[in-house]
Design a protein around this motif. Structure first.
Motif, PDB file in Angstrom:
ATOM      1  N   ARG A   1      -5.245  -1.415  -3.472  1.00  0.00           N
ATOM      2  CA  ARG A   1      -5.971  -0.465  -2.614  1.00  0.00           C
ATOM      3  C   ARG A   1      -5.461   0.958  -2.836  1.00  0.00           C
ATOM      4  O   ARG A   1      -6.260   1.913  -2.981  1.00  0.00           O
ATOM      5  CB  ARG A   1      -5.808  -0.866  -1.156  1.00  0.00           C
ATOM      6  CG  ARG A   1      -6.421   0.133  -0.178  1.00  0.00           C
ATOM      7  CD  ARG A   1      -6.003  -0.162   1.241  1.00  0.00           C
ATOM      8  NE  ARG A   1      -6.283   0.963   2.127  1.00  0.00           N
ATOM      9  CZ  ARG A   1      -5.722   1.128   3.317  1.00  0.00           C
ATOM     10  NH1 ARG A   1      -4.834   0.263   3.776  1.00  0.00           N
ATOM     11  NH2 ARG A   1      -6.032   2.182   4.062  1.00  0.00           N
ATOM     12  N   ALA A   2      -4.141   1.124  -2.862  1.00  0.00           N
ATOM     13  CA  ALA A   2      -3.567   2.466  -3.029  1.00  0.00           C
ATOM     14  C   ALA A   2      -3.962   3.076  -4.370  1.00  0.00           C
ATOM     15  O   ALA A   2      -4.316   4.273  -4.449  1.00  0.00           O
ATOM     16  CB  ALA A   2      -2.042   2.397  -2.902  1.00  0.00           C
TER      17      ALA A   2
ATOM     18  N   GLU B   1      -7.591   4.189  -4.260  1.00  0.00           N
ATOM     19  CA  GLU B   1      -7.764   5.394  -3.440  1.00  0.00           C
ATOM     20  C   GLU B   1      -7.303   6.647  -4.174  1.00  0.00           C
ATOM     21  O   GLU B   1      -7.808   7.746  -3.913  1.00  0.00           O
ATOM     22  CB  GLU B   1      -6.995   5.243  -2.125  1.00  0.00           C
ATOM     23  CG  GLU B   1      -7.643   4.283  -1.154  1.00  0.00           C
ATOM     24  CD  GLU B   1      -6.928   4.260   0.181  1.00  0.00           C
ATOM     25  OE1 GLU B   1      -5.941   4.996   0.356  1.00  0.00           O
ATOM     26  OE2 GLU B   1      -7.353   3.488   1.061  1.00  0.00           O
ATOM     27  N   ARG B   2      -6.361   6.491  -5.074  1.00  0.00           N
ATOM     28  CA  ARG B   2      -5.861   7.647  -5.828  1.00  0.00           C
ATOM     29  C   ARG B   2      -6.581   7.811  -7.165  1.00  0.00           C
ATOM     30  O   ARG B   2      -6.142   8.567  -8.025  1.00  0.00           O
ATOM     31  CB  ARG B   2      -4.348   7.511  -6.052  1.00  0.00           C
ATOM     32  CG  ARG B   2      -3.529   7.646  -4.765  1.00  0.00           C
ATOM     33  CD  ARG B   2      -3.728   9.030  -4.151  1.00  0.00           C
ATOM     34  NE  ARG B   2      -2.879   9.247  -2.989  1.00  0.00           N
ATOM     35  CZ  ARG B   2      -3.259   9.049  -1.734  1.00  0.00           C
ATOM     36  NH1 ARG B   2      -4.493   8.603  -1.480  1.00  0.00           N
ATOM     37  NH2 ARG B   2      -2.438   9.284  -0.728  1.00  0.00           N
TER      38      ARG B   2
ATOM     39  N   LEU C   1       1.044   4.062  -3.119  1.00  0.00           N
ATOM     40  CA  LEU C   1       0.725   5.493  -3.078  1.00  0.00           C
ATOM     41  C   LEU C   1       1.726   6.293  -3.902  1.00  0.00           C
ATOM     42  O   LEU C   1       1.365   7.271  -4.572  1.00  0.00           O
ATOM     43  CB  LEU C   1       0.717   5.985  -1.628  1.00  0.00           C
ATOM     44  CG  LEU C   1      -0.404   5.440  -0.728  1.00  0.00           C
ATOM     45  CD1 LEU C   1      -0.226   5.933   0.704  1.00  0.00           C
ATOM     46  CD2 LEU C   1      -1.776   5.835  -1.275  1.00  0.00           C
ATOM     47  N   ARG C   2       2.986   5.883  -3.850  1.00  0.00           N
ATOM     48  CA  ARG C   2       4.015   6.580  -4.638  1.00  0.00           C
ATOM     49  C   ARG C   2       3.855   6.288  -6.132  1.00  0.00           C
ATOM     50  O   ARG C   2       3.978   7.186  -6.968  1.00  0.00           O
ATOM     51  CB  ARG C   2       5.405   6.185  -4.151  1.00  0.00           C
ATOM     52  CG  ARG C   2       5.697   6.607  -2.708  1.00  0.00           C
ATOM     53  CD  ARG C   2       7.150   6.390  -2.336  1.00  0.00           C
ATOM     54  NE  ARG C   2       7.530   4.982  -2.335  1.00  0.00           N
ATOM     55  CZ  ARG C   2       7.394   4.179  -1.286  1.00  0.00           C
ATOM     56  NH1 ARG C   2       6.861   4.635  -0.149  1.00  0.00           N
ATOM     57  NH2 ARG C   2       7.775   2.915  -1.358  1.00  0.00           N
TER      58      ARG C   2
ATOM     59  N   TYR D   1       0.836  -1.208   0.000  1.00  0.00           N
ATOM     60  CA  TYR D   1       0.000   0.000   0.000  1.00  0.00           C
ATOM     61  C   TYR D   1       0.866   1.252   0.000  1.00  0.00           C
ATOM     62  O   TYR D   1       0.624   2.198  -0.777  1.00  0.00           O
ATOM     63  CB  TYR D   1      -0.910  -0.019   1.218  1.00  0.00           C
ATOM     64  CG  TYR D   1      -1.725   1.238   1.405  1.00  0.00           C
ATOM     65  CD1 TYR D   1      -2.823   1.511   0.589  1.00  0.00           C
ATOM     66  CD2 TYR D   1      -1.385   2.153   2.402  1.00  0.00           C
ATOM     67  CE1 TYR D   1      -3.567   2.670   0.769  1.00  0.00           C
ATOM     68  CE2 TYR D   1      -2.128   3.317   2.578  1.00  0.00           C
ATOM     69  CZ  TYR D   1      -3.219   3.575   1.757  1.00  0.00           C
ATOM     70  OH  TYR D   1      -3.950   4.722   1.930  1.00  0.00           O
ATOM     71  N   ARG D   2       1.891   1.289   0.853  1.00  0.00           N
ATOM     72  CA  ARG D   2       2.767   2.468   0.926  1.00  0.00           C
ATOM     73  C   ARG D   2       3.478   2.707  -0.403  1.00  0.00           C
ATOM     74  O   ARG D   2       3.554   3.846  -0.887  1.00  0.00           O
ATOM     75  CB  ARG D   2       3.779   2.300   2.056  1.00  0.00           C
ATOM     76  CG  ARG D   2       3.164   2.328   3.449  1.00  0.00           C
ATOM     77  CD  ARG D   2       4.246   2.467   4.512  1.00  0.00           C
ATOM     78  NE  ARG D   2       5.199   1.352   4.475  1.00  0.00           N
ATOM     79  CZ  ARG D   2       5.075   0.243   5.194  1.00  0.00           C
ATOM     80  NH1 ARG D   2       4.037   0.087   6.008  1.00  0.00           N
ATOM     81  NH2 ARG D   2       5.988  -0.710   5.125  1.00  0.00           N
TER      82      ARG D   2
ATOM     83  N   ALA E   1       1.121   5.430  -7.660  1.00  0.00           N
ATOM     84  CA  ALA E   1      -0.126   6.003  -8.167  1.00  0.00           C
ATOM     85  C   ALA E   1       0.047   7.452  -8.605  1.00  0.00           C
ATOM     86  O   ALA E   1      -0.728   7.955  -9.429  1.00  0.00           O
ATOM     87  CB  ALA E   1      -1.208   5.905  -7.085  1.00  0.00           C
ATOM     88  N   ALA E   2       1.059   8.105  -8.090  1.00  0.00           N
ATOM     89  CA  ALA E   2       1.287   9.512  -8.434  1.00  0.00           C
ATOM     90  C   ALA E   2       1.991   9.668  -9.776  1.00  0.00           C
ATOM     91  O   ALA E   2       2.139  10.800 -10.260  1.00  0.00           O
ATOM     92  CB  ALA E   2       2.112  10.181  -7.330  1.00  0.00           C
TER      93      ALA E   2
END
Length: 360
Positions: free
Chosen positions: A278-279, A282-283, A254-255, A250-251, A257-258
């Motif tokens: 999940r990440a 969410e993004r 998040l990176r 997940y962590r 996904a950007a």
């Protein structure tokens, strides 16, 4: 002429037929007690206890009935010393929380039981060389005929490791060089198949969410990912790294996904892929329309992810079976040669992978 065994103290045994203490289980019944109750010699009781042939069926039934009545339990340690084997396999491992280790351990236990062997587990709480040395040392105090090690390679490369004489060793999912027999999943083949699948769908390149740096399996998968991209003439993105857990996926997700240029990700295991999914959601990244995701392991839950996860299937049951087969073969034939057996992988295509967005 039949003779009865006597105990080490030369104390007369009470006659079980006369309702002595042995019939009430006030003390441990002896082989001589069983012989008296069955009306046979202690030698005959020993032959029945050890499963030897040459005892007629009627006598065998008499002896077994006497054993049951007296609660007699054969001395397995004494029999093992006499035979020169304990019919027990030791397993050294750490990180029992990972899916791969648990499923491999389960397969080892099942395969060993089918061969009439028990398993003694020696978990290593902290993966350090001192802990591994301690686990190997404890084997000298235990009654084991062979050892299966589910361990990272750098922890096995210790010159001071010692084993009891004649104890055979097989290593699962590692790289022990030429020191031991190794059974491993085809890590590189599985990773290459995952990358090829994504490239064949039209993705320009594939990002990688790798496992921990100290993991042999993670390194093999990462090396194969990089090699497949290089051979295809595609750019090799920087590696994102996790620790096999969904939270670490997940962590990292998040990176990733950007990044608009990230349209495909190969995760080194399914748990990290779960966190990655999940990440991305969410993004606001749609899977697989915006980003394709592929995992490794094919855990039972992979088909129930949202969306169902494309992944590389590992045959943990076969790895465990081959480990047991390997140590038994070495025990029975005292084989000294070493080598690596690779268990094939296969790609399982589900709904988490698709061609890249138009224009990519």
């Amino acid at each position: 002429m039949d003779t009865a065994d006597t105990d080490s103290t030369n104390t007369p045994r009470p006659d079980a037929r006369k309702g002595g203490p042995a019939t009430r289980h006030s003390r441990t019944a002896s082989m001589a007690d069983v012989a008296r109750l069955a009306g046979v010699s202690s030698q005959t009781v020993s032959r029945v206890s050890n499963g030897y042939e040459g005892v007629n069926e009627k006598t065998r039934r008499q002896v077994l009935a006497a054993m049951k009545e007296l609660g007699y339990r054969p001395n397995s340690a004494a029999r093992a010393l006499k035979r020169g084997e304990f019919r027990t396999i030791g397993v050294i491992t750490f990180n029992l929380s990972t899916t791969g280790n648990m499923r491999t351990l389960e397969a080892i236990a099942t395969s060993a039981a089918q061969e009439g062997y028990a398993v003694t587990l020696l978990p290593v709480a902290v993966p350090t060389q001192d802990e591994v040395r301690g686990a190997f040392s404890r084997l000298g105090e235990l009654a084991v005929d062979a050892v299966i090690v589910i361990m990272e390679v750098h922890l096995l490369d210790v010159a001071t490791l010692s084993l009891p004489p004649h104890v055979q060793v097989v290593v699962a999912d590692s790289d022990a060089g030429d020191r031991y027999t190794v059974v491993d999943t085809d890590q590189a083949g599985g990773a290459r198949a995952a990358v090829r699948h994504l490239l064949d769908l039209g993705h320009r390149t594939v990002w990688h969410l790798a496992g921990p740096e100290e993991s042999f399996a993670a390194q093999r998968r990462a090396d194969a990912w990089s090699a497949e991209l290089t051979e295809a003439g595609r750019p090799v993105p920087p590696v994102a790294r996790g620790d096999w857990s969904a939270e670490s996926g997940y962590r990292a997700g998040l990176r990733l996904a950007a990044r608009d240029d990230c349209t495909a990700v190969f995760a080194a295991n399914d748990q990290m892929a779960l966190g990655l999914l999940r990440a991305l959601r969410e993004r606001g990244r749609v899977i697989p329309d915006d980003v394709s995701v592929i995992g490794f392991d094919n855990i039972p839950e992979a088909g129930s992810y949202m969306p169902p996860l494309t992944t590389v299937h590992q045959d943990f049951a076969e790895v465990g079976r081959l480990c047991v087969e390997g140590v038994l073969r070495r025990m029975r034939h005292d084989e000294a040669e070493h080598g690596t057996t690779l268990v094939p992988t296969r790609l399982v295509v589900r709904d988490s992978t698709a061609p890249p967005p138009a224009g990519e």
